[in-house]
Design a protein around this motif. Structure first.
Motif, PDB file in Angstrom:
ATOM      1  N   ALA A  83       0.828  -1.204   0.000  1.00  0.00           N
ATOM      2  CA  ALA A  83       0.000   0.000   0.000  1.00  0.00           C
ATOM      3  C   ALA A  83       0.864   1.257   0.000  1.00  0.00           C
ATOM      4  O   ALA A  83       0.543   2.257  -0.663  1.00  0.00           O
ATOM      5  N   ILE A  84       1.982   1.230   0.727  1.00  0.00           N
ATOM      6  CA  ILE A  84       2.879   2.383   0.757  1.00  0.00           C
ATOM      7  C   ILE A  84       3.491   2.609  -0.617  1.00  0.00           C
ATOM      8  O   ILE A  84       3.583   3.753  -1.089  1.00  0.00           O
ATOM      9  N   VAL A  85       3.915   1.538  -1.270  1.00  0.00           N
ATOM     10  CA  VAL A  85       4.502   1.675  -2.610  1.00  0.00           C
ATOM     11  C   VAL A  85       3.510   2.336  -3.558  1.00  0.00           C
ATOM     12  O   VAL A  85       3.864   3.244  -4.322  1.00  0.00           O
ATOM     13  N   HIS A  86       2.254   1.919  -3.496  1.00  0.00           N
ATOM     14  CA  HIS A  86       1.235   2.547  -4.330  1.00  0.00           C
ATOM     15  C   HIS A  86       1.065   4.027  -3.992  1.00  0.00           C
ATOM     16  O   HIS A  86       0.936   4.866  -4.890  1.00  0.00           O
ATOM     17  N   ARG A  87       1.065   4.354  -2.711  1.00  0.00           N
ATOM     18  CA  ARG A  87       0.915   5.758  -2.312  1.00  0.00           C
ATOM     19  C   ARG A  87       2.075   6.607  -2.802  1.00  0.00           C
ATOM     20  O   ARG A  87       1.940   7.820  -3.032  1.00  0.00           O
ATOM     21  N   LEU A  88       3.237   5.980  -2.965  1.00  0.00           N
ATOM     22  CA  LEU A  88       4.421   6.688  -3.434  1.00  0.00           C
ATOM     23  C   LEU A  88       4.479   6.777  -4.958  1.00  0.00           C
ATOM     24  O   LEU A  88       5.468   7.245  -5.518  1.00  0.00           O
ATOM     25  N   GLY A  89       3.416   6.328  -5.613  1.00  0.00           N
ATOM     26  CA  GLY A  89       3.298   6.518  -7.046  1.00  0.00           C
ATOM     27  C   GLY A  89       3.904   5.423  -7.890  1.00  0.00           C
ATOM     28  O   GLY A  89       4.038   5.595  -9.107  1.00  0.00           O
ATOM     29  N   LEU A  90       4.260   4.297  -7.287  1.00  0.00           N
ATOM     30  CA  LEU A  90       4.842   3.195  -8.028  1.00  0.00           C
ATOM     31  C   LEU A  90       3.925   1.980  -7.982  1.00  0.00           C
ATOM     32  O   LEU A  90       3.061   1.871  -7.103  1.00  0.00           O
ATOM     33  N   THR A  91       4.133   1.054  -8.911  1.00  0.00           N
ATOM     34  CA  THR A  91       3.385  -0.194  -8.956  1.00  0.00           C
ATOM     35  C   THR A  91       4.321  -1.343  -8.607  1.00  0.00           C
ATOM     36  O   THR A  91       5.345  -1.529  -9.279  1.00  0.00           O
ATOM     37  N   PRO A  92       4.013  -2.131  -7.570  1.00  0.00           N
ATOM     38  CA  PRO A  92       4.860  -3.279  -7.241  1.00  0.00           C
ATOM     39  C   PRO A  92       4.721  -4.367  -8.307  1.00  0.00           C
ATOM     40  O   PRO A  92       3.605  -4.760  -8.659  1.00  0.00           O
ATOM     41  N   VAL A  93       5.845  -4.845  -8.813  1.00  0.00           N
ATOM     42  CA  VAL A  93       5.857  -5.856  -9.868  1.00  0.00           C
ATOM     43  C   VAL A  93       6.538  -7.115  -9.355  1.00  0.00           C
ATOM     44  O   VAL A  93       7.671  -7.076  -8.867  1.00  0.00           O
ATOM     45  N   SER A  94       5.837  -8.237  -9.481  1.00  0.00           N
ATOM     46  CA  SER A  94       6.417  -9.530  -9.127  1.00  0.00           C
ATOM     47  C   SER A  94       6.744 -10.277 -10.421  1.00  0.00           C
ATOM     48  O   SER A  94       7.305  -9.683 -11.345  1.00  0.00           O
ATOM     49  N   PHE A  95       6.373 -11.530 -10.525  1.00  0.00           N
ATOM     50  CA  PHE A  95       6.702 -12.319 -11.702  1.00  0.00           C
ATOM     51  C   PHE A  95       5.894 -13.598 -11.675  1.00  0.00           C
ATOM     52  O   PHE A  95       5.389 -14.027 -10.637  1.00  0.00           O
ATOM     53  N   SER A  96       5.769 -14.235 -12.831  1.00  0.00           N
ATOM     54  CA  SER A  96       5.094 -15.529 -12.925  1.00  0.00           C
ATOM     55  C   SER A  96       6.027 -16.627 -13.419  1.00  0.00           C
ATOM     56  O   SER A  96       5.683 -17.807 -13.341  1.00  0.00           O
TER      57      SER A  96
END
Length: 313
Positions: free
Chosen positions: A222-235
């Motif tokens: 949620a903090i990462v989103h508030r800081l304007g970034l999108t968390p990216v994982s992987f498949s």
């Protein structure tokens, strides 16, 4: 579009990750012999981090990025219940109907992690293959010329791979024996110190964030989103933390389907990654799974598929 406010001068110091041995290998960028206990806390001494100064305003914006104290106040008292690499709020795959795959390469930095796999970079460039490079602040400091060259190559996008390359937590949880951030303030520091480094390098804020070890909790997300970034994982785990031989790299990447996000590494020259990627690219390109940029899919970031169960933040 959210605006990133820069600090003043001198102010910033095969498929869903194969379980078992392949899962452990992701820690290769961080420490040797990482803990293989998936999602389990490992006793360790917390790492110290210098606070990141508050960003200072410059240009007008309708949605300014919150400062450190704003984040601390907003997320005070939140106790996360989840811990992992593919939690709600992280992007794991592209939406159904995606026309290609996403290649991502981590450059982790630090002891044993500051190398440059130039053969890999050259392979991607010759093939015209788009990729996202997640750069850690330590790796950028160790390789300023290569970082600048990546930033100037229109095939490549640069993502934020953190400042100290540690898991993203508000309670100090560990992954592979690596202690994570221990508070909302430390999450801010881990993200935003390197965000400033990347902004200075590229002239624009990074859009995507992947923490060291790829582990995080839902409050950190949620903090990462508030800081304007999108968390990216992987498949797809493409190179097992740069430990797979070329044949295995090829096999894992060739098992991908359109929409998969593939994680590999670009900081271990001499590993099997470059040769495996070189073999895999023609197979991807001839089968409708050619590498693409995130920006080429759908109307924007909202079209990206989040982890199972994600409802947005």
């Amino acid at each position: 579009m959210r605006h990133y406010r820069r600090p003043g001068a001198g102010e910033f110091p095969r498929r869903l990750f194969l379980f078992g041995s392949a899962m452990t290998s992701l820690s290769a960028c961080t420490v040797a012999g990482g803990d293989s206990r998936l999602g389990e806390d490992v006793p360790a001494v917390a790492l110290a981090a210098a606070p990141v100064p508050e960003p200072q305003a410059a240009e007008p914006t309708s949605a300014p990025i919150p400062g450190r104290q704003d984040i601390v106040a907003e997320f005070a008292g939140r106790t996360p219940a989840l811990w992992g690499t593919q939690l709600p709020g992280t992007v794991v795959r592209l939406p159904e109907g995606a026309s290609g795959t996403i290649l991502t390469f981590d450059c982790c930095g630090g002891r044993g992690g500051n190398g440059v796999d130039q053969a890999l970079i050259d392979t991607l460039s010759r093939a015209g293959a788009p990729a996202t490079f997640f750069l850690n602040a330590r790796w950028i400091r160790a390789n300023p010329g290569t970082a600048k060259a990546l930033a100037e190559n229109p095939l490549f996008e640069l993502g934020n791979h953190g400042t100290r390359h540690i898991p993203l937590s508000v309670t100090g949880r560990s992954a592979y024996g690596v202690p994570g951030t221990a508070s909302a303030a430390e999450v801010y520091d881990e993200v935003m110190a390197n965000q400033e480094v990347l902004h200075s390098l590229t002239g624009k804020p990074a859009r995507f964030f992947r923490p060291g070890t790829a582990f995080l909790d839902e409050t950190a997300i949620a903090i990462v989103h508030r800081l304007g970034l999108t968390p990216v994982s992987f498949s797809i785990n493409g190179d097992g933390g740069a430990t797979y031989p070329p044949a295995t790299v090829f096999r894992e990447i060739n098992a991908s389907k359109s929409g998969d996000i593939i994680i590999s590494h670009a900081n271990h020259p001499g590993s099997g990654t470059a040769a495996g990627i070189a073999r895999a690219l023609p197979a991807l390109q001839s089968s409708g799974r050619a590498p693409i940029h995130f920006v080429h899919e759908g109307p924007g970031l909202a079209s990206l598929r989040q982890a199972p169960g994600a409802r947005g933040l």
